[in-house]
Scaffold this motif. Structure first.
Motif, short mmCIF file in Angstrom:
data_model
loop_
_atom_site.label_atom_id
_atom_site.label_comp_id
_atom_site.label_asym_id
_atom_site.label_seq_id
_atom_site.Cartn_x
_atom_site.Cartn_y
_atom_site.Cartn_z
N UNK A 219 0.84 -1.20 0.00
CA UNK A 219 0.00 0.00 0.00
C UNK A 219 0.88 1.25 0.00
N UNK A 220 1.90 1.20 0.85
CA UNK A 220 2.83 2.31 0.98
C UNK A 220 3.59 2.54 -0.34
N UNK A 221 4.06 1.45 -0.93
CA UNK A 221 4.83 1.58 -2.17
C UNK A 221 3.96 2.11 -3.30
N UNK A 222 2.73 1.62 -3.36
CA UNK A 222 1.80 2.14 -4.36
C UNK A 222 1.61 3.64 -4.19
N UNK A 223 1.40 4.01 -2.94
CA UNK A 223 1.20 5.43 -2.65
C UNK A 223 2.41 6.26 -3.03
N UNK A 224 3.59 5.78 -2.69
CA UNK A 224 4.81 6.51 -3.00
C UNK A 224 4.99 6.66 -4.51
N UNK A 225 4.76 5.56 -5.21
CA UNK A 225 4.96 5.59 -6.66
C UNK A 225 3.94 6.52 -7.33
N UNK A 226 2.70 6.39 -6.89
CA UNK A 226 1.66 7.25 -7.44
C UNK A 226 2.02 8.72 -7.20
N UNK A 227 2.40 9.00 -5.97
CA UNK A 227 2.76 10.37 -5.64
C UNK A 227 3.91 10.87 -6.49
N UNK A 228 4.92 10.02 -6.70
CA UNK A 228 6.08 10.42 -7.49
C UNK A 228 5.68 10.70 -8.94
N UNK A 229 4.80 9.88 -9.49
CA UNK A 229 4.37 10.10 -10.87
C UNK A 229 3.57 11.39 -10.99
N UNK A 230 2.68 11.60 -10.03
CA UNK A 230 1.85 12.80 -10.07
C UNK A 230 2.71 14.07 -9.95
N UNK A 231 3.66 14.03 -9.03
CA UNK A 231 4.57 15.17 -8.87
C UNK A 231 5.36 15.41 -10.16
N UNK A 232 5.88 14.32 -10.73
CA UNK A 232 6.69 14.45 -11.94
C UNK A 232 5.87 15.03 -13.08
N UNK A 233 4.64 14.57 -13.18
CA UNK A 233 3.82 15.05 -14.29
C UNK A 233 3.57 16.56 -14.16
N UNK A 234 3.28 16.99 -12.95
CA UNK A 234 3.08 18.43 -12.74
C UNK A 234 4.36 19.19 -13.06
N UNK A 235 5.50 18.63 -12.67
CA UNK A 235 6.78 19.28 -12.96
C UNK A 235 7.02 19.38 -14.46
N UNK A 236 6.64 18.30 -15.16
CA UNK A 236 6.85 18.30 -16.61
C UNK A 236 6.05 19.43 -17.26
N UNK A 237 4.79 19.52 -16.91
CA UNK A 237 3.95 20.55 -17.50
C UNK A 237 4.47 21.93 -17.14
N UNK A 238 4.87 22.07 -15.90
CA UNK A 238 5.33 23.36 -15.45
C UNK A 238 6.61 23.76 -16.15
#
Lengths: 286, 132
Positions: A219-238
């Motif tokens: 559960x923790x790893x899923x959460x971490x990975x999801x969070x990392x992808x979401x952060x990265x995507x926002x960074x990419x757009x920005x």
């Protein structure tokens, strides 16, 4: 000769203008995507922070101390999950995270899981073992999408095929700053102070610490990975929005300069024409 | 009536936050009721319902996966998926149930079978909660 020069300049202005149209459009697209992406980041952060704290507390609990997830082992192979963009033209976004990955991999025996087409393309050309590619998932990422990645990773980890796991992603600090980060997720490692804080908790685990731990870790790893992808995507757009904004600015500056030289050339042509006419009429009159 | 602070989070939203009198949540071991001043408790969640009782009113949600963490200050439920009963689209859940059943009829690898049976259980759970 002068009119040829003018034509050249005119053509260049046209081409810069059409480039500017593209960069302008990309800027607008990126800012609208950025809005959605930022919303997603804000919404996922409470979960992200809470699961991190909870996990740190459980990991600090003595009962969980000798689980396979926490026990440090001899490092023979390291897995790097590299999260980059699906498209280019995003300033330094892709190259920053890939550069960080390269420096983190130094002195290790790495293998990679790539998320994003740019990471896939990068590692396809290199002499590094690629376990799996997940292109084009960042934009529509949902929590279910992380399950196959995490399950595969955990089964390899349990079998001893990999001994540690890092996630490389880009943190969305603010719309102006994004930072490439490397986070170690397995074996679980947390900062000391969080561990000692409630180390002697008398928590009741249902049915047993091991069973709870075994289901909380994925559960923790899923959460971490999801969070990392979401952060990265926002960074990419920005970072794409910023890159395109400065490209548009440069283009408009270039157009201004070209317009100036165009007007100068036009003025020179007119002056020359007048000189010629005056000289010609002078000769006829005399 | 004494209350305690409850937070229910999923990755894409803060599902619930507030003071409640009692909750009943389905863990892997069965339904567990939590009242104020519960001992520190941590359990993984199964597929089932979450009932929140606050101000004498009760609301039910369908929950699948995640865990519940009771500490002195608050109770946190980190759920993989979580929906209020009145948000569930029954026809969608029913078609998911049909699909999962059809899938289970086919010959599958053990892994695929697991996925399909979990999907089926989730769909049945959502229908059950929605119709309550």
């Amino acid at each position: 000769m002068a009119s040829g020069n003018m034509k050249d300049i005119k053509r260049r202005i046209k081409s810069v203008q059409s480039t500017m149209q593209i960069t302008k459009a990309m800027e607008l697209v990126a800012s609208s995507k950025l809005r959605h992406a930022r919303e997603r980041v804000t919404k996922s952060r409470p979960y992200f922070n809470t699961i991190y704290k909870t996990m740190a507390r459980i990991a600090g609990d003595t009962k969980a101390a000798d689980s396979i997830y926490t026990k440090p082992r001899e490092i023979k192979k390291s897995l790097f999950i590299v999260i980059a963009g699906d498209r280019g033209l995003a300033g330094g976004y892709n190259s920053n995270v890939l550069k960080l990955a390269a420096s983190e991999m130094q002195g290790k025996n790495p293998c990679v899981v790539t998320i994003g087409r740019k990471a896939q393309e990068y590692y396809a050309k290199r002499d590094i073992e690629v376990i799996a590619d997940y292109p084009n998932i960042a934009e529509t990422m949902q929590i279910q999408d992380t399950h196959p990645i995490v399950n595969d990773m955990l089964s390899r980890y349990k079998k001893g095929e990999i001994d540690e796991v890092y996630i490389l992603y880009t943190e969305f600090v603010s719309p102006m700053t994004q930072e490439a980060r490397c986070k170690k997720v397995l074996p679980l490692a947390f900062e000391k102070e969080e561990n000692s804080e409630k180390a002697k908790s008398l928590t009741e685990y249902d049915p047993s610490p091991e069973a709870v731990f075994a289901s909380v870790v994925p559960e923790y790893l899923n959460g971490m990975l999801y969070g990392a992808v979401v952060e990265s995507y926002a960074s990419e757009q920005s970072s794409r929005r910023m890159a395109m904004e400065s490209a548009s600015d440069n283009a408009s500056e270039m157009i201004e300069n070209l317009n100036l030289s165009y007007n100068r050339a036009r003025q020179a042509a007119i002056t020359q024409e007048i000189t010629e006419i005056v000289a010609g009429s002078g000769q006829v009159g005399s | 009536m004494s209350t305690f602070h409850l937070k229910v989070l999923t990755v894409d939203r803060v599902f619930f936050e507030g003071d409640v009198e009692r909750i009943v949540v389905r863990t892997t071991q069965g339904d567990v009721g939590i009242l104020p001043n519960h001992v520190k408790y941590l359990a993984a969640l199964g597929i089932g319902g979450l009932t929140i009782i606050a101000d004498g009113k009760s609301r039910t949600a369908a929950v699948a996966g995640g865990f519940v963490d009771v500490s002195k200050e608050q109770t946190v439920i980190l759920a993989r998926t979580c929906e209020w009963a009145d948000e569930i689209d029954i026809s969608r859940a029913e078609s998911a149930e049909e699909r999962a059943k059809a899938k289970l009829q086919q010959k599958l690898s053990e892994h695929e079978q697991d996925i399909a049976s979990i999907k089926l259980r989730k769909a049945i759970n959502r229908i059950r909660i929605a119709k309550k």
